[in-house]
Design a protein around this motif. Structure first.
Motif, PDB file in Angstrom:
ATOM      1  N   TYR A   1      -8.326  15.324  -5.034  1.00 11.89           N
ATOM      2  CA  TYR A   1      -9.188  14.294  -5.625  1.00 11.89           C
ATOM      3  C   TYR A   1      -8.349  13.185  -6.242  1.00 11.89           C
ATOM      4  CZ  TYR A   1     -13.767  16.424  -4.986  1.00 11.89           C
ATOM      5  OH  TYR A   1     -14.930  16.897  -4.443  1.00 11.89           O
ATOM      6  N   ILE A   2      -7.295  13.575  -6.951  1.00 13.59           N
ATOM      7  CA  ILE A   2      -6.442  12.542  -7.549  1.00 13.59           C
ATOM      8  C   ILE A   2      -5.842  11.673  -6.446  1.00 13.59           C
ATOM      9  CG2 ILE A   2      -4.322  12.166  -8.860  1.00 13.59           C
ATOM     10  CD1 ILE A   2      -4.975  14.662 -10.459  1.00 13.59           C
ATOM     11  N   ARG A   3      -5.441  12.323  -5.375  1.00 16.30           N
ATOM     12  CA  ARG A   3      -4.879  11.561  -4.255  1.00 16.30           C
ATOM     13  C   ARG A   3      -5.893  10.585  -3.690  1.00 16.30           C
ATOM     14  NH1 ARG A   3      -1.480  15.535  -0.296  1.00 16.30           N
ATOM     15  NH2 ARG A   3       0.381  15.713  -1.554  1.00 16.30           N
ATOM     16  N   VAL A   4      -7.134  11.048  -3.542  1.00 18.09           N
ATOM     17  CA  VAL A   4      -8.154  10.162  -2.980  1.00 18.09           C
ATOM     18  C   VAL A   4      -8.381   8.973  -3.907  1.00 18.09           C
ATOM     19  CG1 VAL A   4     -10.616   9.993  -2.503  1.00 18.09           C
ATOM     20  CG2 VAL A   4      -9.309  11.887  -1.576  1.00 18.09           C
TER      21      VAL A   4
ATOM     22  N   MET B   1     -13.985  -2.655   0.476  1.00 22.92           N
ATOM     23  CA  MET B   1     -13.638  -2.536  -0.937  1.00 22.92           C
ATOM     24  C   MET B   1     -14.819  -1.944  -1.698  1.00 22.92           C
ATOM     25  SD  MET B   1     -11.275  -5.691  -2.039  1.00 22.92           S
ATOM     26  CE  MET B   1     -11.419  -7.119  -1.007  1.00 22.92           C
ATOM     27  N   ARG B   2     -16.027  -2.353  -1.332  1.00 27.94           N
ATOM     28  CA  ARG B   2     -17.203  -1.775  -1.995  1.00 27.94           C
ATOM     29  C   ARG B   2     -17.295  -0.275  -1.722  1.00 27.94           C
ATOM     30  NH1 ARG B   2     -20.012  -6.124  -3.743  1.00 27.94           N
ATOM     31  NH2 ARG B   2     -19.965  -7.970  -2.413  1.00 27.94           N
ATOM     32  N   GLN B   3     -16.990   0.109  -0.476  1.00 28.03           N
ATOM     33  CA  GLN B   3     -17.038   1.532  -0.148  1.00 28.03           C
ATOM     34  C   GLN B   3     -15.965   2.297  -0.918  1.00 28.03           C
ATOM     35  OE1 GLN B   3     -19.476   2.798   1.546  1.00 28.03           O
ATOM     36  NE2 GLN B   3     -20.288   0.771   1.958  1.00 28.03           N
ATOM     37  N   SER B   4     -14.807   1.678  -1.085  1.00 27.96           N
ATOM     38  CA  SER B   4     -13.745   2.345  -1.838  1.00 27.96           C
ATOM     39  C   SER B   4     -14.195   2.596  -3.270  1.00 27.96           C
ATOM     40  CB  SER B   4     -12.477   1.491  -1.833  1.00 27.96           C
ATOM     41  OG  SER B   4     -11.910   1.484  -0.560  1.00 27.96           O
ATOM     42  N   VAL B   5     -14.889   1.610  -3.833  1.00 24.94           N
ATOM     43  CA  VAL B   5     -15.402   1.796  -5.195  1.00 24.94           C
ATOM     44  C   VAL B   5     -16.367   2.980  -5.224  1.00 24.94           C
ATOM     45  CG1 VAL B   5     -16.867   0.765  -6.955  1.00 24.94           C
ATOM     46  CG2 VAL B   5     -15.077  -0.593  -5.894  1.00 24.94           C
ATOM     47  N   ARG B   6     -17.186   3.072  -4.198  1.00 27.51           N
ATOM     48  CA  ARG B   6     -18.119   4.211  -4.123  1.00 27.51           C
ATOM     49  C   ARG B   6     -17.360   5.532  -4.112  1.00 27.51           C
ATOM     50  NH1 ARG B   6     -22.261   3.880   0.800  1.00 27.51           N
ATOM     51  NH2 ARG B   6     -22.912   5.962   0.191  1.00 27.51           N
ATOM     52  N   ILE B   7     -16.317   5.591  -3.295  1.00 23.96           N
ATOM     53  CA  ILE B   7     -15.555   6.833  -3.196  1.00 23.96           C
ATOM     54  C   ILE B   7     -14.890   7.154  -4.534  1.00 23.96           C
ATOM     55  CG2 ILE B   7     -13.626   7.956  -2.032  1.00 23.96           C
ATOM     56  CD1 ILE B   7     -14.215   6.223   0.397  1.00 23.96           C
TER      57      ILE B   7
ATOM     58  N   ALA C   1       0.853  -1.188   0.000  1.00 20.06           N
ATOM     59  CA  ALA C   1       0.000   0.000   0.000  1.00 20.06           C
ATOM     60  C   ALA C   1       0.886   1.234   0.000  1.00 20.06           C
ATOM     61  CB  ALA C   1      -0.934  -0.002   1.209  1.00 20.06           C
ATOM     62  N   ALA C   2       1.768   1.294  -1.001  1.00 19.72           N
ATOM     63  CA  ALA C   2       2.768   2.359  -1.027  1.00 19.72           C
ATOM     64  C   ALA C   2       2.123   3.733  -1.147  1.00 19.72           C
ATOM     65  CB  ALA C   2       3.723   2.127  -2.188  1.00 19.72           C
ATOM     66  N   VAL C   3       1.025   3.814  -1.879  1.00 23.26           N
ATOM     67  CA  VAL C   3       0.402   5.117  -2.105  1.00 23.26           C
ATOM     68  C   VAL C   3      -0.060   5.724  -0.779  1.00 23.26           C
ATOM     69  CG1 VAL C   3      -1.415   6.298  -3.352  1.00 23.26           C
ATOM     70  CG2 VAL C   3      -0.282   4.380  -4.401  1.00 23.26           C
TER      71      VAL C   3
ATOM     72  N   GLU D   1      -7.590   5.195  -2.704  1.00 25.11           N
ATOM     73  CA  GLU D   1      -8.646   4.187  -2.575  1.00 25.11           C
ATOM     74  C   GLU D   1      -8.372   2.994  -3.485  1.00 25.11           C
ATOM     75  OE1 GLU D   1     -10.866   4.031  -0.236  1.00 25.11           O
ATOM     76  OE2 GLU D   1     -10.096   5.918   0.529  1.00 25.11           O
ATOM     77  N   LEU D   2      -7.830   3.262  -4.662  1.00 22.14           N
ATOM     78  CA  LEU D   2      -7.410   2.137  -5.511  1.00 22.14           C
ATOM     79  C   LEU D   2      -6.386   1.293  -4.774  1.00 22.14           C
ATOM     80  CD1 LEU D   2      -7.005   3.791  -9.034  1.00 22.14           C
ATOM     81  CD2 LEU D   2      -8.653   2.043  -8.412  1.00 22.14           C
TER      82      LEU D   2
END
Lengths: 397, 260
Positions: A128-131, A296-302, A102-104, A135-136
Motif C-alpha cells: 500500500y505504501i508503495r502504491v 491524475m484524477r484517477q491517481s488521486v482516487r487510488i 519518476a524515480a519512485v 501514484e504520487l
C-alpha cells in the motif's frame, strides 16, 4: 474502447466540418511545395524544447516536415553495464537516475522484478505504501510534463502552477525518505521506512488540495483557444500504429486503446483499488493532454483508497542480507507514468545480476516521433516532443 | 533458459535437468500471476495480533501467522520468504514444461527446432533454433496474435560456443499474454530482422547491434544508436571491462586524455 467520461467535444475519424480535425494521410507521398529544395535542419541537442539532450535532424520543405531522424545517446551512462558490476541491492539506487522525474516508479519496477526472481512476497502494508508513493510520483511526473509541454507551446503560467503543486508531493517524499527526486524509497522485499507520523494526513491533504488545482490547470488550457489550435489534430497516432511501434502509456490510451498494466496484469495491491483507465478518441496531442489530466484524477482516487485502507503489519519481507537469487530469468514490467517500464533480469546464482535489461518506455515511444510529425510544421515538432513525454535519462540510460 | 548449454558457465548454482522437474507441474502456474496465495486474504488474520504495536517491531508474530494462514491450495508454492523462524533455505524454483495447444502444434511442425518450452515463475518462454526463429516470430504474430513486441535484447555468455542469447519479449493485447522467444547464436552469426513484423524492432535491434555487435539482416538502417557511430567495441559484451573505453575516439573527439 472509448469511454472518455468528459463532455469535451471530440472529432471522430472520418468526420468533417468546422472544428473537426481529420487524420493526416501519412501514406501519400509528400509533395514538395513549389519544387523548393529540401532543407536539413538540426534541432538540439541543446534546445530547450527537446527536454534534455535530444537531437533531431529535420528534413524540411519550407516549414513542412518531410522526415526526421533522432540522434540519441548523449546521456548514455551504461546503466545496464553498471548493473552487472553491482550487487542486486547496490544497483537499486541507480535505477532512480533513469527516469529522474519518476524515480519512485523506476525503483518499484526493479524491486518487483528482483522480488519475483527471489520469490519474495511483499507485505501488504508495504504494497500500500508503495502504491501511494508511486501514484504520487505519477502525478508529479505528469505535472512536470504538463508544465514543460505547455511552456513549449507558449503558455507560461501552467509551469509555475504545476511546479508549485508538485512541491507538495516532493515534500511528502522528503519527509518519507529524505530525498526529493532520486528517492530510493523502496528496497527489495518491501519498504525500508515506515510511514512517518502524519503520512496519511499529508496524503489526504494533498489530494483534497490538488483536485481544485487540477481544475485550475484545466481552466487555463482545456478550452483555451490557442491551446486547442496548437494541439488538436497535431501528431495523430492511430491505435494500430501505436501497437506496431510498441508505444505504451498515455500515448497508447489517447489513441483509444484501453490498456493499462495496472489493470491488465495487476502488480502490488492495484487489484484492490477501484479506478478507471481514461482513454482518448483521436490520438492527437489534445487527447493525450486530456488523458494525462484524467489520469491524475484517477491517481488521486487510488491514493485516497490506499490511504483509507492502509493496513498495519510488517513493511519488509524476510529477505537475506546477501541476495543470491537462483539461476533464472525474469521479465517484469509496471505501468510507469510514461508507459510500460520493464526489467529483464538474468541471474547466474551469484550476488550480482548476470544481465539487467531495462525496457524504457521513453526510448520506445520516441521512435514514433517520425511517424507523428511527418507533414506537420516545425512548431508542431516541439508540441509532439512534449506530448510524447520523454525523459532523456531514460532514453539513453 | 537453456539449461544444458549454460553448464559451461561458472555458475555456482545450477538447476537440474528439466526432466526432473516435470513432477512439479502446477496447473495454476500457467498464468502470469505468482503461484503463491495472494497476501490480501491472509492479512486481517496476520494484522490482528499486532494491534497497537509498532508494525515494524511486530514483524515476527504476524509473519508466522501469515505463514500458517496460507491456504494449502497451492502445493507448488515455494516456502515463502517471510517465514520468521530460520527456515531451511527455500528450494530454487525450477522451470516447468509449458504444455499448450500452440506449443504442441509448433513442436509437431518444427520438431527439434523447438528446443525447450517452459514456464519459469509463471513466465512462458520458448527456446528455438536460430534458423527458424524468424518463422516462429511470424507465426507468433499472425497465428497467435502477439501483436506487440515489448523488447528485443541479448545476453552474452562468452564461454559458450553459441555465445549470445537473443531474447524477444512478446505480448498479445487480445489474450493479455506474454511470452519470451529465445534463440542462441554464435559470435558473427546474423539473424533476420524482425522490423517487417513489428516496426518497433527497428530501434531495439539497433541497440542490440550497438551493445553486442550482433547484426540483423534486412534491417532498414542498422547503425549504432546510443554510442557514437565510429566508436569501437560493444560495451555489453562480457569481455568489455567496465572502465574500458575507446580511447582514440575520446582523444580525437573530446580532446581529453580519458573520460575517467
Amino acid at each position: 474502447m472509448t469511454d472518455f467520461e468528459t463532455d469535451y467535444r471530440h472529432a471522430k475519424p472520418g468526420q468533417s466540418g468546422p472544428g473537426v480535425v481529420d487524420y493526416l494521410d501519412l501514406d501519400t507521398k509528400d509533395q514538395t511545395f513549389l519544387d523548393a529544395n529540401e532543407l536539413v535542419l538540426n534541432m538540439g541537442p541543446q534546445h530547450p524544447s527537446t527536454h534534455g539532450v535530444l537531437r533531431v535532424i529535420l528534413k524540411l520543405d519550407g516549414e513542412k516536415v518531410l522526415g526526421t531522424e533522432c540522434v540519441i545517446g548523449y546521456l548514455h551512462r551504461g546503466v545496464e553495464k553498471i548493473a552487472e558490476n553491482r550487487t542486486y541491492t547496490m544497483f537499486n539506487p541507480y535505477v532512480d537516475r533513469m527516469d529522474y522525474v519518476a524515480a519512485v516508479s523506476n525503483g518499484l519496477g526493479y524491486c518487483e522484478a528482483v522480488e519475483k526472481l527471489i520469490n519474495a512476497e511483499v507485505p501488504v502494508r508495504a504494497q500500500y505504501i508503495r502504491v501511494i508513493l508511486t501514484e504520487l510520483c505519477r502525478i508529479a511526473s505528469h505535472q512536470v510534463w504538463l508544465g514543460t509541454h505547455a511552456l513549449d507551446i507558449g503558455a507560461l503560467t501552467p509551469l509555475f502552477y504545476c511546479f508549485r503543486d508538485r512541491e507538495e508531493i516532493l515534500r511528502i517524499f522528503e519527509k518519507y525518505c529524505g530525498a526529493r527526486l532520486t528517492t530510493h524509497a523502496f528496497r527489495i522485499g518491501g519498504c525500508i521506512y515506515e510511514a512517518y507520523d502524519g503520512f496519511e494526513q499529508d496524503c489526504k491533504k494533498f489530494c483534497d488540495a490538488f483536485l481544485p488545482k487540477l481544475d485550475e490547470y484545466e481552466e487555463l488550457l482545456t478550452t483555451n483557444r490557442i491551446w486547442v489550435r496548437r494541439t488538436k489534430g497535431v501528431g495523430i497516432l492511430k491505435p494500430e500504429d501505436c501497437i506496431a511501434l510498441g508505444v505504451t502509456g498515455p500515448v497508447l490510451r489517447a489513441a483509444g486503446v484501453k490498456w493499462d498494466l495496472r489493470k491488465a496484469q495487476p502488480y502490488e495491491a492495484y487489484k484492490n483499488f477501484d479506478f478507471d483507465i481514461p482513454t482518448g478518441l483521436n490520438g492527437d496531442t489534445y487527447d493525450r493532454y486530456l488523458v494525462r489530466i484524467a489520469e491524475m484524477r484517477q491517481s488521486v482516487r487510488i491514493i485516497r483508497q490506499a490511504v483509507d485502507g492502509l493496513p498495519s503489519g510488517p513493511i519488509m519481507a524476510k529477505v537475506p542480507k546477501v541476495l543470491k537469487p537462483p539461476v533464472g530469468e525474469v521479465y517484469h514490467s509496471i505501468e510507469a507514468p510514461k508507459g510500460e517500464l520493464g526489467y529483464f533480469i538474468v541471474s547466474d546464482g551469484s550476488t550480482q545480476p548476470y544481465r539487467v535489461r531495462v525496457r524504457p518506455p521513453s526510448f520506445v515511444n520516441l521512435q514514433a516521433l517520425d511517424k507523428m510529425v511527418r507533414g506537420l510544421l516545425v512548431a508542431d515538432v516541439v508540441a509532439v516532443i512534449g506530448t510524447l513525454d520523454i525523459v532523456l535519462g531514460e532514453v539513453d540510460r | 533458459m537453456a539449461v544444458p548449454e549454460e553448464t559451461k558457465e561458472p555458475n555456482p548454482v545450477l538447476p537440474e535437468s528439466s526432466a526432473a522437474t516435470s513432477a512439479n507441474v502446477a496447473p495454476a502456474a500457467a498464468s502470469e500471476t505468482r503461484p503463491e496465495a495472494k497476501p490480501a486474504e491472509s492479512v486481517p488474520a496476520a494484522a490482528a495480533p499486532a494491534t497497537g504495536d509498532k508494525p515494524a517491531v511486530a514483524a515476527t508474530t504476524p509473519a508466522v501467522a501469515a505463514a500458517e494462514a496460507k491456504p494449502a491450495a497451492a502445493p507448488a508454492a515455494k516456502p515463502a520468504t517471510p517465514a520468521a523462524k530460520p527456515a531451511p533455505k527455500p528450494e530454487a524454483p525450477k522451470p516447468e514444461p509449458w504444455e499448450s495447444e500452440p506449443v504442441r502444434r509448433l513442436k509437431a511442425q518444427y520438431g527439434s527446432g523447438i528446443k525447450e518450452a517452459s514456464i519459469y515463475v509463471g513466465q512462458k518462454y520458448l527456446v528455438v533454433n536460430s534458423s527458424i526463429v524468424y518463422e516462429i516470430l511470424v507465426r507468433m504474430n499472425q497465428d497467435y496474435l502477439f501483436d506487440y513486441c515489448v523488447d528485443i535484447t541479448a545476453v552474452h555468455y562468452p564461454k559458450r560456443e553459441a555465445q549470445f542469447d537473443i531474447v524477444y519479449i512478446l505480448y498479445s493485447f487480445k489474450n493479455n499474454e506474454r511470452v519470451r522467444i529465445k534463440t542462441q547464436i554464435k559470435d558473427g552469426e546474423t539473424l533476420r530482422s524482425a522490423c517487417a513484423i513489428w516496426p518497433t524492432a527497428n530501434w531495439l535491434e539497433r541497440e542490440v547491434f550497438d551493445m553486442f555487435g550482433i547484426s540483423f539482416t534486412g534491417h532498414p538502417e542498422l547503425k549504432r544508436i546510443l554510442l557514437p557511430e565510429d566508436w569501437k567495441g560493444h560495451p555489453l559484451r562480457k569481455d568489455y571491462a567496465i572502465l574500458q573505453q575507446d580511447g582514440d575516439w575520446v582523444k580525437a573527439n573530446l580532446g581529453i586524455e580519458s573520460g575517467q
